[in-house]
Design an enzyme around this catalytic site. Structure first.
Site, mmCIF file in Angstrom:
data_model
loop_
_atom_site.group_PDB
_atom_site.id
_atom_site.type_symbol
_atom_site.label_atom_id
_atom_site.label_comp_id
_atom_site.label_asym_id
_atom_site.label_seq_id
_atom_site.Cartn_x
_atom_site.Cartn_y
_atom_site.Cartn_z
ATOM 1 N N THR A 105 -33.174 14.121 -55.768
ATOM 2 C CA THR A 105 -33.346 12.682 -55.563
ATOM 3 C C THR A 105 -34.603 12.166 -56.259
ATOM 4 O O THR A 105 -35.634 12.829 -56.252
ATOM 5 C CB THR A 105 -33.479 12.406 -54.052
ATOM 6 O OG1 THR A 105 -32.359 12.989 -53.393
ATOM 7 C CG2 THR A 105 -33.540 10.928 -53.752
ATOM 8 N N PRO A 140 -37.065 8.401 -57.015
ATOM 9 C CA PRO A 140 -37.343 7.116 -56.369
ATOM 10 C C PRO A 140 -36.246 6.082 -56.642
ATOM 11 O O PRO A 140 -35.880 5.320 -55.748
ATOM 12 C CB PRO A 140 -38.680 6.691 -56.999
ATOM 13 C CG PRO A 140 -39.345 7.983 -57.383
ATOM 14 C CD PRO A 140 -38.233 8.918 -57.754
ATOM 15 N N ALA A 150 -24.818 23.383 -48.642
ATOM 16 C CA ALA A 150 -25.740 22.842 -47.635
ATOM 17 C C ALA A 150 -25.027 21.876 -46.688
ATOM 18 O O ALA A 150 -25.253 21.890 -45.473
ATOM 19 C CB ALA A 150 -26.897 22.135 -48.332
ATOM 20 N N GLN A 209 -17.425 7.906 -11.967
ATOM 21 C CA GLN A 209 -16.404 8.018 -13.021
ATOM 22 C C GLN A 209 -16.961 7.682 -14.412
ATOM 23 O O GLN A 209 -16.573 8.289 -15.410
ATOM 24 C CB GLN A 209 -15.225 7.093 -12.705
ATOM 25 C CG GLN A 209 -14.387 7.592 -11.543
ATOM 26 C CD GLN A 209 -13.232 6.668 -11.221
ATOM 27 O OE1 GLN A 209 -13.096 5.598 -11.791
ATOM 28 N NE2 GLN A 209 -12.404 7.094 -10.284
ATOM 29 N N GLY A 237 -31.011 7.770 -18.285
ATOM 30 C CA GLY A 237 -31.746 6.556 -17.945
ATOM 31 C C GLY A 237 -33.094 6.513 -18.647
ATOM 32 O O GLY A 237 -33.206 6.910 -19.808
ATOM 33 N N GLU A 241 -28.311 14.574 -48.090
ATOM 34 C CA GLU A 241 -27.142 15.349 -48.557
ATOM 35 C C GLU A 241 -25.925 14.436 -48.726
ATOM 36 O O GLU A 241 -24.798 14.846 -48.484
ATOM 37 C CB GLU A 241 -26.794 16.462 -47.560
ATOM 38 C CG GLU A 241 -27.943 17.374 -47.266
ATOM 39 C CD GLU A 241 -27.902 18.650 -48.064
ATOM 40 O OE1 GLU A 241 -27.018 18.763 -48.937
ATOM 41 O OE2 GLU A 241 -28.759 19.493 -47.823
#
Ligand code: TGC
Ligand code: FAD
Length: 406
Positions: free
Chosen positions: A153, A155, A264, A301, A361, A385
């Site tokens: 990769t 910029p 990968a 439930q 929570g 990736e």
């Protein structure tokens, strides 16, 4: 500010027992060999002993636990599918996947470090390197004596690496390398980088660039809110003289780095299951113990719905990756099949992390539990990736024959 620690002296290991148990609702264990189960077990024990006690503090303080690198090497987590004669494990792809599952169950950043070393550094040196290069680098990468990184990769070229500007010029005895890579896992601590650069004819070639070569630097990227226990940086090449002996001779073109990515991405499909399992297991335990309205919240439930849906999604992902692993072992897995598994399994992991956090929570947002860390980590995993949408487009191309990338 990212910090690198060479030893754990300044860490206060947690005294909480990591009681993780993996769900196996469809008896997928029956599909595994004894060796595969053993690999999974030893990795799980390693993570419980070495990673779980320190990982929250590392993520909190943005520490890369470098002392774990040789320990991962001892475990056999570097190059498990590379032949033993080069220091690898000589294992099959399902063993590799199970290992990545267990490592990412501990932390996606640790899985990043190990899968880059295995699939993106050792794999190209093994697959595209010559015998001299294999013998020189692979055994030391396998033990963790050397740490590697993978520079594709840039910029201005992320999803479209074929546009890369990093380039080499033939100077007779050596190549002159110029350019920059961005978002590189392990780079600030790496001893070597497998770098993809264009030659004068525009053909992409792989090179091994070693730390210490004049003009080569690896600045750290700070302020990440994701993968905080992994170290990420740039690779900067300012007239670096790379000996011709460091060029990977056996394949060039974009297909070479793409083959590394296939390996990968496959490992990541398993890793995401690990993160999902950890969130599910944490939420299930919490729901059984947390009392509200005089009952464990697990008795409601709506909580049961969340848990049932999590288990269903994990089971689907396990089956997807297991089957993909058998295709990998037979050399038949396609890039599109790998994209489907990476994309699906990260999506289910992100959904599970979000639902699991809700089950906890307010406690779910704290570092007392692993869920929020997994949630933040998965934001990188869904991007690197190949982003979620790029994998969708790879599948779209497979279905229609029409590339919709540009
Ligand atoms: P396209 O025209 O499709 O292909 C160009 C050339 O590459 C060949 N090729 C493959 N060969 C073997 N295996 C594969 N999987 C291959 N995929 C493509 C293809 O045959 C062709 O060869 P040739 O000889 O005809 O030139 O390429 P495109 O430019 O249209 O791009 C396609 C696209 C967008 C799918 C691809 O470039 C892509 O996958 N983009 C995403 C980029 C990406 O995944 N980058 C990852 C960087 S590494 C990283 O993120 C590490 S994170 C590590 C961690 O911490 O865990
Ligand atoms: P861009 O390509 O700019 O994409 C931005 C957005 O546009 C995304 O949503 C994308 O899906 C979308 N998009 C782009 N093109 C299209 C299109 N044609 N159609 C529809 N949508 C599109 N790279 C390495 O080489 N080595 C590494 O070790 C490495 N490690 C990394 C570690 C981390 C923590 C991170 C975050 C990234 C890492 N990467 C690495 C880079 C990673 O592979 C890229 O971030 C990724 O490929 C996306 O590129 P980009 O960030 O430039 O996004």
């Amino acid at each position: 500010m990212a910090v690198v620690l060479e030893n754990p002296t300044h860490i206060s290991p947690r005294n909480v027992q990591d009681a993780f148990e993996s769900p196996d609702f469809y008896q997928i264990d029956d599909l595994l060999t004894e060796e595969q189960k053993l690999v999974r077990q030893s990795t799980r024990e390693f993570i419980k002993k070495e990673v779980s006690p320190i990982i929250e503090e590392c993520a909190d303080k943005n520490i890369f636990p470098k002392w774990l690198v040789p320990k991962f090497g001892e475990l056999g987590a570097f190059g498990p599918s590379i032949p033993e004669e080069y220091g690898g494990g000589g294992l099959d792809y399902i063993s590799y996947g199970l290992m990545m599952q267990e490592v990412e169950r501990g932390d996606s950043g640790m899985r990043s470090m190990t899968s880059v070393q295995s699939s993106l550094v050792m794999y190209p040196i093994y697959k595209f390197g010559n015998e001299e290069q294999r013998k020189k680098y692979l055994p030391k990468l396998a033990t963790g004596e050397l740490l590697g990184c993978f520079g594709l990769t840039e910029p201005n070229f992320g999803s479209n690496p074929s546009g890369m500007l990093t380039n080499i010029k033939d100077m007779g005895d050596y190549y002159l390398l110029n350019g920059a890579k961005m978002w590189i896992t392990n780079s600030p601590e790496a001893d070597l980088a497998v770098v993809w650069a264009k030659d004068e004819s525009g053909r992409i070639k792989g090179l091994i660039v070693e730390r210490g070569m004049a003009g080569f630097s690896t600045p750290t990227i700070h302020n990440k809110w994701s993968l905080r226990a992994s170290i990420t940086g740039e690779l900067v090449f300012d007239n670096v003289k790379v000996p011709k002996a460091n060029v990977l001779p056996n394949k060039d073109g974009l297909g070479a780095p793409m083959m590394c990515l296939d390996s990968a991405r496959y490992g990541i499909s398993w890793g995401a299951i690990g993160a999902a399992m950890d969130c599910y297991d944490t939420a299930r335990r919490y729901a059984m113990e947390r009392i509200q309205f005089d009952k464990p919240i697990a008795s409601f439930q709506l909580i049961q719905k969340k848990l049932a849906e999590m288990l269903t999604a994990i089971t689907q992902a396990q089956l997807l990756s297991w089957r993909l692993g058998t295709l990998m072992n037979e050399g038949k897995a396609t890039t599109a099949q790998i994209s489907m598994a990476k994309r699906n399994n990260i999506e289910i992991a992100m959904n599970i992390a979000r639902e699991a956090r809700q089950i906890l929570g307010g406690m779910g947002i704290t570092g007392e539990y692993s869920i929020m860390r997994h949630m933040m980590n998965l934001e990188s995993v869904v991007t690197y990736e190949g982003t979620h949408d790029i994998h969708l487009l790879i599948l779209g191309k497979e279905i229609t024959g029409i590339p919709a990338f540009s």
